[in-house]
Design a protein around this motif. Structure first.
Motif, short mmCIF file in Angstrom:
data_model
loop_
_atom_site.label_atom_id
_atom_site.label_comp_id
_atom_site.label_asym_id
_atom_site.label_seq_id
_atom_site.Cartn_x
_atom_site.Cartn_y
_atom_site.Cartn_z
N ILE A 103 0.83 -1.06 0.08
CA ILE A 103 -0.01 -0.08 -0.05
C ILE A 103 0.84 1.33 -0.04
CG2 ILE A 103 -0.36 0.09 2.39
CD1 ILE A 103 -3.24 0.90 1.89
N ASP A 104 2.00 1.31 0.73
CA ASP A 104 2.91 2.56 0.90
C ASP A 104 3.46 2.87 -0.51
OD1 ASP A 104 2.38 2.93 3.54
OD2 ASP A 104 3.92 1.48 3.81
N GLU A 105 3.88 1.74 -1.34
CA GLU A 105 4.30 2.02 -2.52
C GLU A 105 3.26 2.34 -3.48
OE1 GLU A 105 5.36 1.40 -6.71
OE2 GLU A 105 3.70 0.17 -5.48
N GLU A 120 -5.35 9.07 6.02
CA GLU A 120 -4.25 8.30 6.20
C GLU A 120 -4.31 7.10 5.94
OE1 GLU A 120 -3.12 8.32 10.71
OE2 GLU A 120 -4.55 10.13 10.44
N VAL A 121 -3.04 6.39 5.99
CA VAL A 121 -3.30 5.03 5.69
C VAL A 121 -3.13 4.45 7.25
CG1 VAL A 121 -1.86 2.81 5.17
CG2 VAL A 121 -1.48 5.00 3.79
N VAL A 122 -4.10 3.62 7.54
CA VAL A 122 -4.52 3.11 8.89
C VAL A 122 -4.37 1.52 9.00
CG1 VAL A 122 -5.93 5.10 9.55
CG2 VAL A 122 -7.00 2.97 8.50
N SER A 127 -4.84 -7.35 10.55
CA SER A 127 -5.44 -7.80 9.36
C SER A 127 -5.18 -6.86 8.12
CB SER A 127 -7.03 -8.06 9.46
OG SER A 127 -7.40 -8.86 10.60
N TYR A 128 -5.37 -5.85 8.23
CA TYR A 128 -5.15 -4.83 6.82
C TYR A 128 -4.77 -3.54 7.26
CZ TYR A 128 -8.22 -8.08 4.29
OH TYR A 128 -9.12 -9.16 3.65
N ARG A 129 -3.97 -3.11 6.21
CA ARG A 129 -3.63 -1.52 6.29
C ARG A 129 -4.72 -1.05 5.05
NH1 ARG A 129 1.59 0.13 4.98
NH2 ARG A 129 1.28 1.94 6.37
N LEU A 130 -5.16 0.30 5.45
CA LEU A 130 -6.32 0.76 4.41
C LEU A 130 -6.24 2.11 4.12
CD1 LEU A 130 -8.86 -0.89 6.53
CD2 LEU A 130 -8.59 -1.86 4.31
N CYS A 131 -6.63 2.59 3.05
CA CYS A 131 -6.83 4.10 2.88
C CYS A 131 -7.66 4.39 1.44
CB CYS A 131 -5.54 4.71 2.66
SG CYS A 131 -4.68 4.13 0.98
N TYR A 132 -8.03 5.69 1.87
CA TYR A 132 -8.87 6.06 0.56
C TYR A 132 -7.98 6.99 -0.11
CZ TYR A 132 -13.13 4.01 2.16
OH TYR A 132 -14.32 3.29 2.73
N ILE A 133 -8.00 7.42 -1.35
CA ILE A 133 -7.30 8.50 -2.13
C ILE A 133 -8.24 8.83 -3.39
CG2 ILE A 133 -4.99 7.22 -1.86
CD1 ILE A 133 -5.18 6.11 -4.83
N ARG A 134 -8.02 10.10 -3.64
CA ARG A 134 -8.66 10.56 -4.80
C ARG A 134 -7.91 10.65 -5.80
NH1 ARG A 134 -13.98 11.87 -4.11
NH2 ARG A 134 -14.54 12.53 -1.95
N GLY A 135 -8.18 9.87 -7.13
CA GLY A 135 -7.59 9.83 -8.10
C GLY A 135 -8.07 10.73 -9.28
N ALA A 136 -7.67 10.40 -10.49
CA ALA A 136 -8.16 10.98 -11.75
C ALA A 136 -9.77 11.54 -11.53
CB ALA A 136 -7.96 10.22 -12.82
N GLU A 137 -9.98 12.85 -11.97
CA GLU A 137 -11.15 13.43 -12.01
C GLU A 137 -11.62 13.41 -10.37
OE1 GLU A 137 -13.80 12.99 -14.93
OE2 GLU A 137 -12.24 12.32 -16.44
N GLY A 138 -10.96 13.35 -9.35
CA GLY A 138 -11.51 13.19 -7.98
C GLY A 138 -12.29 11.83 -7.86
N ILE A 139 -11.90 10.80 -8.55
CA ILE A 139 -12.82 9.29 -8.53
C ILE A 139 -12.22 8.84 -7.02
CG2 ILE A 139 -12.71 6.88 -8.99
CD1 ILE A 139 -12.62 8.21 -12.16
N LEU A 140 -12.93 8.50 -5.94
CA LEU A 140 -12.77 7.91 -4.65
C LEU A 140 -12.33 6.33 -4.99
CD1 LEU A 140 -12.20 8.57 -1.94
CD2 LEU A 140 -14.75 7.92 -1.24
N VAL A 141 -10.92 6.09 -4.50
CA VAL A 141 -10.60 4.64 -4.57
C VAL A 141 -10.19 4.42 -3.24
CG1 VAL A 141 -8.86 3.16 -5.65
CG2 VAL A 141 -9.90 4.95 -6.92
N GLY A 142 -10.52 3.06 -2.68
CA GLY A 142 -10.05 2.35 -1.66
C GLY A 142 -8.70 1.66 -1.96
N LEU A 143 -7.76 1.61 -1.21
CA LEU A 143 -6.64 0.59 -1.17
C LEU A 143 -6.62 -0.36 0.02
CD1 LEU A 143 -3.95 2.92 -2.99
CD2 LEU A 143 -5.39 1.23 -3.99
N ALA A 144 -6.25 -1.73 -0.02
CA ALA A 144 -6.41 -2.49 1.13
C ALA A 144 -5.23 -3.31 0.80
CB ALA A 144 -7.64 -3.26 1.36
N GLN A 145 -4.36 -3.61 1.89
CA GLN A 145 -3.28 -4.46 1.95
C GLN A 145 -3.38 -5.20 3.10
OE1 GLN A 145 0.80 -2.49 2.43
NE2 GLN A 145 1.54 -4.78 2.93
N GLN A 146 -3.66 -6.67 2.75
CA GLN A 146 -3.83 -7.85 3.71
C GLN A 146 -2.46 -8.10 4.29
OE1 GLN A 146 -5.63 -11.08 2.39
NE2 GLN A 146 -5.98 -11.98 4.44
N LEU A 147 -2.51 -8.09 5.79
CA LEU A 147 -1.35 -8.33 6.82
C LEU A 147 -1.14 -9.89 6.94
CD1 LEU A 147 -1.58 -5.30 8.85
CD2 LEU A 147 -0.07 -5.38 6.87
N GLY A 148 -0.09 -10.32 6.98
CA GLY A 148 0.09 -11.72 7.39
C GLY A 148 0.21 -12.77 6.32
#
Length: 149
Positions: A103-105, A120-122, A127-148
């Protein structure tokens, strides 16, 4: 009588102003462009309820081939509302979530391409590291990295 069974979720649709910017953004996340087409005709208007329409679409697919994102740019009729800056607690469809390896990369790379971290990335428990970002045109995208494991 047997109940009709769901086969799969085919795709999620997002309407944009710039198809090329959206394709570039989702390509950076890791989706691949499966194809582009123009959709018009009486049949299309009957499906959407919009009547005569002319729409450019791009179909993006995840690396595993199981999920698709249909990105649409309406030429006619033009878009009538804009939810791109709506906060995550607004009614309606607002974000799509992607599972990522690092997720950091991914956040760092997307921010270099104009995306903005919403909060922020939480970390959720172990279990997970998660965040929301706004990308092209303000589109909201969630990212999730499973831990372990």
């Amino acid at each position: 009588m047997e109940k009709n069974k769901l086969l799969r979720m085919d795709n999620v649709g997002i309407v944009v102003e710039s198809l090329d910017e959206a394709i570039s953004f989702f390509t950076e996340i890791g989706l691949k462009l499966e194809g582009r087409a123009t959709i018009e005709g009486e049949w299309a208007g009957r499906v959407t309820g919009l009547g005569a329409q002319h729409v450019e679409i791009a179909m993006m697919v995840t690396p595993d081939g199981h999920s698709r994102l249909e990105i649409s740019r309406f030429l006619t009729p033009s878009a009538i509302s804009d939810h791109r800056v709506a906060p995550v607690n607004s009614l309606g469809y607002l974000r799509v979530m992607f599972a990522v390896e690092d997720i950091d990369e991914m956040v760092s790379r997307l921010c270099r391409h104009g995306a903005q971290l919403v909060g922020e990335v939480v970390q959720y428990e172990n279990s997970y590291r998660l965040c929301y970002i706004r990308g092209a045109e303000g589109i909201l995208v969630g990212l999730a990295q499973q831990l372990g494991g």
